[in-house]
Design an enzyme around this catalytic site. Sequence first.
Site, mmCIF file in Angstrom:
data_model
loop_
_atom_site.group_PDB
_atom_site.id
_atom_site.type_symbol
_atom_site.label_atom_id
_atom_site.label_comp_id
_atom_site.label_asym_id
_atom_site.label_seq_id
_atom_site.Cartn_x
_atom_site.Cartn_y
_atom_site.Cartn_z
ATOM 1 C CD1 TRP A 1 -18.612 12.392 12.662
ATOM 2 C CD2 TRP A 1 -18.291 10.669 11.509
ATOM 3 N NE1 TRP A 1 -18.100 11.336 13.646
ATOM 4 C CE2 TRP A 1 -18.317 10.559 12.773
ATOM 5 C CE3 TRP A 1 -18.828 9.789 10.354
ATOM 6 C CZ2 TRP A 1 -17.717 9.091 13.154
ATOM 7 C CZ3 TRP A 1 -17.694 8.829 10.941
ATOM 8 C CH2 TRP A 1 -17.852 8.279 12.427
ATOM 9 C CD GLU B 1 -4.905 -2.993 2.666
ATOM 10 O OE1 GLU B 1 -5.816 -2.106 1.489
ATOM 11 O OE2 GLU B 1 -4.590 -1.639 3.480
ATOM 12 C CE LYS C 1 -14.686 11.362 13.254
ATOM 13 N NZ LYS C 1 -13.855 10.474 14.147
ATOM 14 C CB THR D 1 -1.108 -0.268 1.037
ATOM 15 O OG1 THR D 1 -0.223 0.070 2.399
ATOM 16 C CG2 THR D 1 -1.272 -1.175 1.068
HETATM 17 P P1 ADP Z 1 -3.585 3.193 -1.507
HETATM 18 O O1 ADP Z 1 -3.538 3.883 -2.459
HETATM 19 O O2 ADP Z 1 -3.638 4.029 -0.247
HETATM 20 O O3 ADP Z 1 -2.095 2.772 -1.727
HETATM 21 P P2 ADP Z 1 -5.331 1.963 -1.908
HETATM 22 O O4 ADP Z 1 -4.735 2.097 -3.423
HETATM 23 O O5 ADP Z 1 -5.465 -0.165 -1.488
HETATM 24 O O6 ADP Z 1 -4.615 2.115 -0.811
HETATM 25 O O7 ADP Z 1 -6.838 2.247 -2.122
HETATM 26 C C1 ADP Z 1 -7.616 2.164 -0.956
HETATM 27 C C2 ADP Z 1 -8.725 3.312 -0.825
HETATM 28 O O8 ADP Z 1 -9.149 4.365 -1.978
HETATM 29 C C3 ADP Z 1 -9.893 2.926 -0.896
HETATM 30 O O9 ADP Z 1 -10.116 2.420 0.846
HETATM 31 C C4 ADP Z 1 -10.961 4.369 -0.657
HETATM 32 O O10 ADP Z 1 -10.685 4.863 0.655
HETATM 33 C C5 ADP Z 1 -10.640 4.839 -1.983
HETATM 34 N N1 ADP Z 1 -11.462 4.002 -2.870
HETATM 35 C C6 ADP Z 1 -11.256 3.574 -3.867
HETATM 36 N N2 ADP Z 1 -12.012 2.980 -4.791
HETATM 37 C C7 ADP Z 1 -13.065 4.063 -4.119
HETATM 38 C C8 ADP Z 1 -14.081 4.601 -5.484
HETATM 39 N N3 ADP Z 1 -14.733 4.417 -5.942
HETATM 40 N N4 ADP Z 1 -15.014 6.082 -4.394
HETATM 41 C C9 ADP Z 1 -14.109 6.168 -2.720
HETATM 42 N N5 ADP Z 1 -13.258 5.789 -2.473
HETATM 43 C C10 ADP Z 1 -12.554 4.896 -2.872
#
Ligand code: ADP
Length: 574
Positions: free
Chosen positions: A448, A334, A443, A189
């Site tokens: 929220w 994940e 918040k 990640t």
């Molecule tokens: P990172 O970019 O932190 O490595 P990821 O690519 O796994 O992590 O990103 C996952 C996160 O991206 C999700 O937990 C969510 O917050 C956001 N996300 C993914 N798809 C969407 C979506 N369609 N709409 C809103 N948020 C999204």
Amino acid sequence: MFGLMQDRPLMISSIIKYAARNHARTEIVSKNVDGSIHRTNYAGLERRARQLVAVLQSLGIKDFDRVGTLAWNGFRHLELYYAVSGMQAICHTINPRLAARDISFIVNDAADQLLFAETSFTALIETIAPTVTATVRAVVFLCDRAEMPDIKLPDNMALLCYEDLMAAASDAYVWPEFDERNAASLCYTSGTTGNPKGVLYSHRSTLMHAMAVNTADVFGLRAIDRALPVVPMFHVNAWGTPYSCPAVGAAMVMPGRHLDGPSLTKLMNDERVTMTAGVPTVWLGLLNHLRSSGERLETLKRMVVGGSACPPAIIDAFDREYGIKIDHAWGMSETSPLGTYTSPQPETQGLTGEASLRHRSKQGRGIFGIDMKITNDAGEALPWDGVAQGNLKVRGAWVASAYWGQEPGSACDAEGWFTTGDVATIDANGVMEITDRSKDVIKSGGEWISSIALENIAMSHPDVAEAAIIGAKHPKWDERPLLIVVPKPGKEIDPQSLIAFYAGKVAKWSLPDDVVVVEELPHTATGKVHKLTLRQKFADHLVKAAPYRTFRPYGIICSKFRALESDRLILNRF
Ligand code: ADP
């Protein structure tokens, strides 16, 4: 009593064996680093993947060794996906957009033995090589001899040429079968809140995910499709497309590093692409290009968007101006990544206009194989009424149970639920809507406020190109929403009228307190707006602004009135 059915292990190699046998001549088209086009097919991919196993064996790779890749979407990266996992080693895809420091950490943490790198990352390799000598024995550049970069690596780290090695390798390898639960690939990640963490996919999770993604209400790919994954193979396995495409024999069109609007338009039209997948920022770039050039996407029918919330304005524009349907998907590293997908149901099929757009802007229904729930902070399940918002938790056969190097199950609670870090609502039809990352939710005096809802409204303003909302410190309410916007080229944004644009669209108490206009927004290595950077820069904006409250229209403070104060004058470049 067990059922009396064959117990065949779910092997990643079985996908490419299937494609080579049943869709042998289906094309894989790749745009190389230099812009030239390379063509192969599934039979060619499978044969070269077997040759690559011979190369890996000659370089000493054994079961479960990690092999790092720093590469774009292209045929050689596909060969690595299948060869490394197929021989029971672990394909570790590395995001080259991360900071060099993070990449060094990741390579050392995974203890990669080899790095396979695109020539466009030569400078990056030169920077990180001295920091990863503990495990990396060689760097193999994904090119032929003539393209080999002039680079000096540390002693004991060999510099090798991919096509030289391939030319000398036999293709006699026979794909083995082993326990389907064995590790197949590793992806970190992006670690915006601490060190990156590794997610270790198995053969079983990868195949289950590919089969789920190929159902009709998800990607629904078919052998007559030509798919262009813009989502990179270096992050969450390009949303599984390197597996789901060959599993149905869909052709693959691989854009390499050429992800700008003009390049994507040309490649999609030249190669008759029917389906594509990417993050909202890429589709925004494409939309801007189409609008300014007058070009159209001749064969594209469907775009998948995910990675961050897609503003309804983008979904609407592609639909109405170009006749292209955008499907919204949600997931994370994940979750392999697909967890939910927006597709019609009897209850939503007939929706039109605003109601349809509202539905398609949500993140969608859980895919079969994924359980979802939302809970309050005490862990109690909240109702699926589309109103209650809580912490989103998931479990399923392609959801992580632990991070790399940690005890199995350690990332989940006792019942196997994984906390996503997202805040969401789920409605009576099971349609989930992300309202925020839990760390981004504002918040304000016990209420929220969803930053995504406020961003979507700003994005529907005709003069706004991109928008982000952050919670800025506030002496009375703890936090209040601050809107940061990028104007469209040639447009000026008047903060006062932008705030007025919110009237009637959200409750008065959730209106942004102020607007800051910037030239561009910072993005993470995975294309999301980097809210941490924005918070660092603008967290005190409203506190500093306190003396100017008397100028509030609609109960807000307006930057234009403070323009005399030059240090907060409005144009910032990141
Ligand atoms: P990172 O970019 O932190 O490595 P990821 O690519 O796994 O992590 O990103 C996952 C996160 O991206 C999700 O937990 C969510 O917050 C956001 N996300 C993914 N798809 C969407 C979506 N369609 N709409 C809103 N948020 C999204």
